[in-house]
Design a protein around this motif. Structure first.
Motif, PDB file in Angstrom:
ATOM      1  N   ALA A 100       0.845  -1.196   0.000  1.00  0.00           N
ATOM      2  CA  ALA A 100       0.000   0.000   0.000  1.00  0.00           C
ATOM      3  C   ALA A 100       0.878   1.243   0.000  1.00  0.00           C
ATOM      4  O   ALA A 100       1.950   1.261   0.614  1.00  0.00           O
ATOM      5  CB  ALA A 100      -0.917   0.001   1.221  1.00  0.00           C
ATOM      6  N   ASP A 120      -5.431   4.106  -0.292  1.00  0.00           N
ATOM      7  CA  ASP A 120      -5.154   2.661  -0.253  1.00  0.00           C
ATOM      8  C   ASP A 120      -5.546   2.100   1.107  1.00  0.00           C
ATOM      9  O   ASP A 120      -6.239   1.075   1.201  1.00  0.00           O
ATOM     10  CB  ASP A 120      -3.658   2.375  -0.459  1.00  0.00           C
ATOM     11  CG  ASP A 120      -3.185   2.636  -1.882  1.00  0.00           C
ATOM     12  OD1 ASP A 120      -4.017   2.857  -2.763  1.00  0.00           O
ATOM     13  OD2 ASP A 120      -1.947   2.594  -2.085  1.00  0.00           O
ATOM     14  N   SER A 121      -5.072   2.739   2.169  1.00  0.00           N
ATOM     15  CA  SER A 121      -5.344   2.182   3.490  1.00  0.00           C
ATOM     16  C   SER A 121      -6.831   2.259   3.803  1.00  0.00           C
ATOM     17  O   SER A 121      -7.385   1.370   4.450  1.00  0.00           O
ATOM     18  CB  SER A 121      -4.485   2.850   4.565  1.00  0.00           C
ATOM     19  OG  SER A 121      -4.804   4.203   4.695  1.00  0.00           O
TER      20      SER A 121
END
Lengths: 60, 542
Positions: free
Chosen positions: B317, B338-339
């Motif tokens: 990520a 992403d996270s």
């Protein structure tokens, strides 16, 4: 019809990439010739002499 | 020994020896490598969901240097959901006006005039160490409430071995090495990801042959809070382009594009940097204001991504998975997305509510996001650094005409601001039965709007949400172990209507934990909702 000088191209970044992509790999001479052919093609599409004359001025 | 690669701006998680370093090997549900913006936001999200997260970082806090400085609204919305947003906005510098120069002349000025009716501004400038500190503080606050998050400083991962159903991780510390195990290992260890190298994975893309000099200077200047960008700047030694942008604490970010063939060591000499900065600053004021060099760095960049972000039980990520040029603020901003995408999915998989396929969707969705960012950032870079004579001719033609004609202005590209991508056509999104506004269609990240005394996004708190606008309040729907929270808004603000209803007067939205729209209908139908909950978690509706 008057010359449109306001933004009129959807996805301008995509258009710009495509335009430069068309020049990729061409020599300077070939690029110049390509530009000339492109201008003539677009001018024919526009057709309207007043608009074309206004464009000639706008680009000076 | 764990080598120190950089100085820290804030010491946040000093090394402490833990019993696990001596005793038997402990298995963790999620181990995150890297305590940058991506690792911290993921740990915070997981911890708030009650899923244990262990963060290993080879340092003890936020690295020195401003690094990422521009945080976009989507990042602020995510940070707000996680409890760190307000401090970022309070500390950050909000700006709206940008000026673009070409040589001596001003090409044009833009005011981003952000749309009203949002809790957060379109973007703020804030040094990355503050981002990390605020997220770390939010983690500490959650830990105090019992959230299962653990941070281990000066824990450097030296080897990663995948087995069928777990990963073995060797860690080095000031007290020597130890071993731990993880159900899932998340590599948030940056563009030079050691994890990626350990697994022998490639990271391919396009190298841009250019060097940029960053000088963060501290000065009390009367320059307005604007972004100034020069193409072919008139001041000496500034290279092909230059940027001046304000950060908090009287720090100004100055960027010079130096070209490819440079002597890095020479260019990093303080007196040489000062000569450049003097030229730039005096070009605006006629005099050289007093300033200090706070942080300097020369960077090159590439636009590239891993072929896939998921490798079995190891997921990548942020910059470890994809790298872009800095123009347009798409590095840290996309990493936090992403996270945001991964947190709820990992949580559901670990709780047994969804299958592994949900993790594949993390990879495909965020690979798509990375491609969009790489495309935008490559285009900006190509405009700023024309690669051929003819592209230089076109670039300068655009700049010349933009000063006189509005049509050319959208073509001027010194970086397009990071916007969240819309997952059109992806498998986890369902029905669009409402003839509603395009911007809130399935796949889109929910855009904020005033609701009651606050804002809509305040109410999308990280669960699956059934949002009912107008009409009757629907009953909560529980399907496949997922219980939706219901948000019913009867009194609809004009902004909410424009952004979510369009020509209709009522609607029901199913919204994912990461605030992306799953599906929408003109009225509540429990079966349809249950069906699209299944869609959203990658299960067959059977």
């Amino acid at each position: 019809m008057t010359l449109n000088l306001d933004p009129n191209i959807p996805d301008p970044d995509g258009f710009y990439q495509e335009l430069l992509g068309a020049h990729e790999g061409l020599s300077k001479e070939d690029s110049d010739a390509f530009n000339a052919r492109l201008i003539l093609t677009l001018a024919n599409h526009i057709g309207d002499r007043d608009v074309l004359r206004a464009a000639l001025w706008a680009a000076k | 020994m764990v080598a120190v690669r950089y100085e820290t701006a804030f010491k946040l998680y000093p090394y402490e020896k833990v019993p696990a370093q001596a005793g038997t090997v402990v298995r963790h549900p999620v181990v995150i490598i890297g305590g940058g913006p991506v690792g911290l936001s993921l740990a915070l999200d997981l911890g708030q969901r009650g899923t244990p997260a262990l963060v290993l970082d080879d340092h003890e806090g936020a690295g020195l240097g401003s690094k990422a400085i521009c945080f976009a609204k989507r990042t602020l919305d995510i940070a707000t959901r996680l409890g760190a947003g307000q401090r970022m906005v309070d500390k950050g510098v909000v700006w709206n006006v940008g000026r673009v120069f070409h040589g001596d002349g001003k090409v044009f000025e833009f005011n981003l005039l952000p749309e009203g009716g949002h809790r957060n501004p379109a973007f703020i400038n804030l040094q990355q160490p503050y981002f990390e500190k605020f997220f770390f503080d939010a983690i500490a606050a959650e830990q105090a409430k019992g959230a299962p998050i653990e941070m281990r400083g000066r824990n450097q991962v030296t080897s990663v071995t995948q087995h069928d159903d777990y990963v073995t991780v060797e860690v080095d510390t000031p007290d020597g090495p130890y071993t731990l195990e993880a159900d899932y290992l998340i590599a948030c260890d940056g563009a030079r990801s050691a994890t990626r190298d350990m697994l022998g994975l490639s990271f391919d893309g396009r190298v841009f042959e250019d060097n940029f000099l960053i000088a963060d200077v501290k000065m009390k200047a009367d320059f307005p809070t604007e972004r100034w960008f020069w193409f072919e700047p008139p001041f000496e030694g500034s290279g092909q382009s230059a940027l001046l942008h304000k950060q908090p604490d009287d720090i100004w970010r100055i960027d010079f594009q130096l070209g490819w063939d440079i002597d890095r060591e020479k260019e990093m000499q303080p007196e040489r940097i000062r000569a450049r900065v003097d030229e730039m600053l005096s070009s605006q004021t006629g005099t050289i204001p007093e300033y200090e060099l706070e942080w300097t760095s020369i960077y090159t960049f590439q636009c590239r991504r891993m072929e896939t972000f998921r490798h079995g039980l190891v997921l990548f990520a942020g910059d470890s998975a994809h790298q872009v040029s800095p123009f347009g603020a798409r590095g840290a901003n996309s990493g936090v997305q992403d996270s945001d995408n991964l947190g709820w999915k990992l949580d559901l998989v670990l709780k047994g509510l969804a299958g592994e396929a949900l993790l594949d969707s993390y990879a495909t969705e965020r690979e798509f996001g990375a491609d969009e960012n790489i495309l935008n950032s490559s285009r900006a870079t190509d405009f700023m650094t024309p690669k051929t004579e003819i592209s230089h001719v076109f670039r300068n033609a655009v700049l010349e005409m933009a000063a006189r004609h509005p049509f050319a202005r959208p073509l001027v590209n010194s970086g397009r601001l990071s916007m969240p991508c819309t997952y059109d056509g992806f498998s986890l999104f369902g029905e669009d039965a409402l003839s509603g506004p395009e911007r809130s269609r399935p796949g889109a990240a929910c855009v904020d709007a005033p609701a009651g005394n606050g804002f809509l996004l305040d109410q999308l708190t990280g669960d699956f949400t059934l949002l009912a606008l107008g009409g009757e309040a629907p009953d909560p729907v529980t399907a496949h172990g997922i219980a939706t929270q219901v948000v019913h808004i009867a009194d609809i603000s004009p902004e909410l209507a424009e952004r979510y209803l369009g020509d209709t007067d009522q609607a029901v939205y199913l919204i994912r934990p990461d605030q992306h729209v799953v599906a929408r209908w003109p009225s509540f139908d429990a079966d349809a909702v249950a069906r699209d909950i299944a869609t959203a978690i990658g299960k067959d509706a059977a």
